[in-house]
Scaffold this active site. Structure first.
Site, PDB file in Angstrom:
ATOM      1  N   ASP A  39     -79.644 -67.490   9.128  1.00  0.00           N
ATOM      2  CA  ASP A  39     -79.730 -66.638  10.092  1.00  0.00           C
ATOM      3  C   ASP A  39     -79.678 -65.368   9.833  1.00  0.00           C
ATOM      4  OD1 ASP A  39     -80.163 -66.440  12.912  1.00  0.00           O
ATOM      5  OD2 ASP A  39     -78.006 -66.751  13.589  1.00  0.00           O
ATOM      6  N   LEU A  90     -65.209 -56.535  20.632  1.00  0.00           N
ATOM      7  CA  LEU A  90     -66.248 -55.819  20.123  1.00  0.00           C
ATOM      8  C   LEU A  90     -67.817 -56.176  20.448  1.00  0.00           C
ATOM      9  CD1 LEU A  90     -64.371 -55.985  16.733  1.00  0.00           C
ATOM     10  CD2 LEU A  90     -64.514 -54.040  18.142  1.00  0.00           C
ATOM     11  N   VAL A 122     -65.954 -61.497  20.306  1.00  0.00           N
ATOM     12  CA  VAL A 122     -65.200 -61.123  19.005  1.00  0.00           C
ATOM     13  C   VAL A 122     -64.429 -60.031  19.382  1.00  0.00           C
ATOM     14  CG1 VAL A 122     -65.440 -60.157  16.756  1.00  0.00           C
ATOM     15  CG2 VAL A 122     -67.209 -61.748  17.496  1.00  0.00           C
ATOM     16  N   GLY A 177     -71.250 -63.372  20.716  1.00  0.00           N
ATOM     17  CA  GLY A 177     -72.412 -64.246  20.215  1.00  0.00           C
ATOM     18  C   GLY A 177     -72.315 -65.431  20.653  1.00  0.00           C
ATOM     19  N   GLY A 178     -73.396 -66.372  19.948  1.00  0.00           N
ATOM     20  CA  GLY A 178     -73.279 -67.534  20.332  1.00  0.00           C
ATOM     21  C   GLY A 178     -72.042 -68.338  20.134  1.00  0.00           C
ATOM     22  N   PHE A 179     -71.110 -67.914  19.096  1.00  0.00           N
ATOM     23  CA  PHE A 179     -69.906 -68.786  18.819  1.00  0.00           C
ATOM     24  C   PHE A 179     -69.012 -68.509  20.191  1.00  0.00           C
ATOM     25  CE2 PHE A 179     -65.670 -68.872  16.914  1.00  0.00           C
ATOM     26  CZ  PHE A 179     -65.786 -69.858  15.969  1.00  0.00           C
ATOM     27  N   GLY A 180     -69.119 -67.173  20.484  1.00  0.00           N
ATOM     28  CA  GLY A 180     -67.891 -66.712  21.552  1.00  0.00           C
ATOM     29  C   GLY A 180     -67.764 -65.233  21.305  1.00  0.00           C
TER      30      GLY A 180
END
Length: 386
Positions: A177, A58, A66, A61-64
């Site tokens: 954020d 999908l 999705v 992001g900075g996290f990884g």
């Protein structure tokens, strides 16, 4: 395993609370057990996402990345997969799980559970089919689908979510954020705040703190936080103000089409000073409520004032949005703004960020436009569009 043990008390508490809330309905209780089985095993998520296929992705992001997933019971989910090499993501993962297990609100994304097997760490959320606000707002092909009523509903929804975090949740939470990509939209385009990896808890009655670790997205960050590490609920209020201006204008907060400064906040301030704030409204809107649009622009400027004490809190913001007779005060000059880019720093003077430029100062001067209330402008003069 230590991560799992640290979360167990929180998970059990959340599970019992949801089960108790539906104890009078046996079928609902069974659904709760099914939905809130908060630990997902890796293999079930692999199957649900077709082994994390690119076709199921999908976003990223900075996290990884999705991924969209389909569970055996037919429930659609969104699986946020921590990038294994991400050190900061590991902290954000733990932070987000602990926070989202303690809070629930219709304008916040719902966390179903998590997975922590070996190096793999994932968060499992409700699936929201319309992705994030930025996918609509900044795409000229899709933005017309966000009519004024929908945009105003999103502005109000985000305000309600922030009011809950700041004043109504079990513990005060600063998101840090707030931006268009962190506002998700459900099937009816209702707003849900997401991505709590950078959020901070404020124990007891604390209202602010000083920090030397600055995290967020430049362009949405309050100047006192970006420059001096001063964190408070007004940090989120500033970000919300930028978001409101983006929603009304359909422009990113840093837009080259705005000229040399390319700064939406300064552009809006200059239009306000010149008595031309309606020129900020997205021309793709067609018909819109002039009173509400003018009020939202002025509200955005109030939230972005350089003076922290002059900015309204989210309780006042919600009152302004929900009242038909509330007259907004005149905003003073806005805080300094710069280019967008997610970044962090470990000192208040040494910034490390992406795609950032030096900030530009806001224009200084007194307002020459009348205050707006929601009944102060004839809607008929604006409903015909531009």
């Amino acid at each position: 395993m230590s991560f799992v043990f640290r979360l167990c008390p929180c998970l059990n508490k959340r599970f019992k609370a949801n089960a108790a809330s539906d104890s009078s309905n046996p079928q609902a209780a069974n659904d709760v057990v099914d939905t809130f089985d908060l630990f997902f095993d890796l293999h079930s998520l692999q199957l649900a996402t077709n082994f994390f296929s690119e076709l199921n992705q999908l976003g990223h992001g900075g996290f990884g990345p999705v991924y969209k997933g389909l569970m055996p019971n037919g429930q659609e989910v969104a699986v946020k997969k921590l990038a294994v090499e991400s050190r900061q993501g590991n902290r954000e993962f733990t932070n987000e799980v602990k926070l989202l297990l303690r809070i629930q609100h219709k304008n916040l994304v719902t966390l179903y559970g998590c997975c922590a097997e070996g190096p793999e760490k994932m968060l499992v959320y409700e699936y929201l089919p319309n992705k994030s606000l930025d996918h609509f707002l900044f795409d000229k092909r899709k933005s017309p689908s966000l009519d004024w009523a929908t945009r105003f509903k999103i502005v109000t929804g985000v305000a309600r979510g922030l009011l809950y975090l700041h004043e109504e949740a079990p513990i005060r939470i600063i998101h840090r954020d707030i931006k268009a990509s962190n506002v998700l939209l459900d099937e009816k385009l209702n707003a849900k705040i997401s991505d709590f990896g950078l959020a901070r808890l404020f124990p007891a009655d604390d209202t602010h703190m000083q920090t030397f670790k600055i995290s967020g997205t430049h362009g949405y960050m309050a100047p006192e936080y970006a420059m001096r590490g001063y964190l408070s609920v007004k940090t989120d209020v500033f970000s919300y103000g930028i978001l409101v201006l983006e929603i009304v204008s359909g422009r990113k907060n840093h837009d080259r089409l705005l000229g040399e400064e390319a700064d939406l906040l300064n552009h809006a301030w200059k239009l306000y000073q010149a008595g031309k704030i309606m020129d900020l409204i997205d021309p793709s809107l067609g018909k819109y409520n002039g009173d509400e649009a003018a009020m939202c622009i002025q509200l955005g400027l109030l939230c972005c004032q350089a003076s922290i004490s002059d900015r309204p809190d989210m309780n006042a913001v919600h009152l302004m949005l929900s009242s038909d007779s509330f007259t907004l005060p005149r905003p003073s000059k806005p805080g300094i703004q710069g280019r967008v880019g997610r970044w962090t720093t470990t000192s208040s003077s040494a910034f490390t960020h992406t795609n950032a430029t030096s900030a530009t100062k806001a224009s200084v001067g007194s307002s020459i436009i009348d205050d707006f209330s929601r009944n102060s402008i004839s809607t008929s003069s604006f409903d015909e569009g531009r």
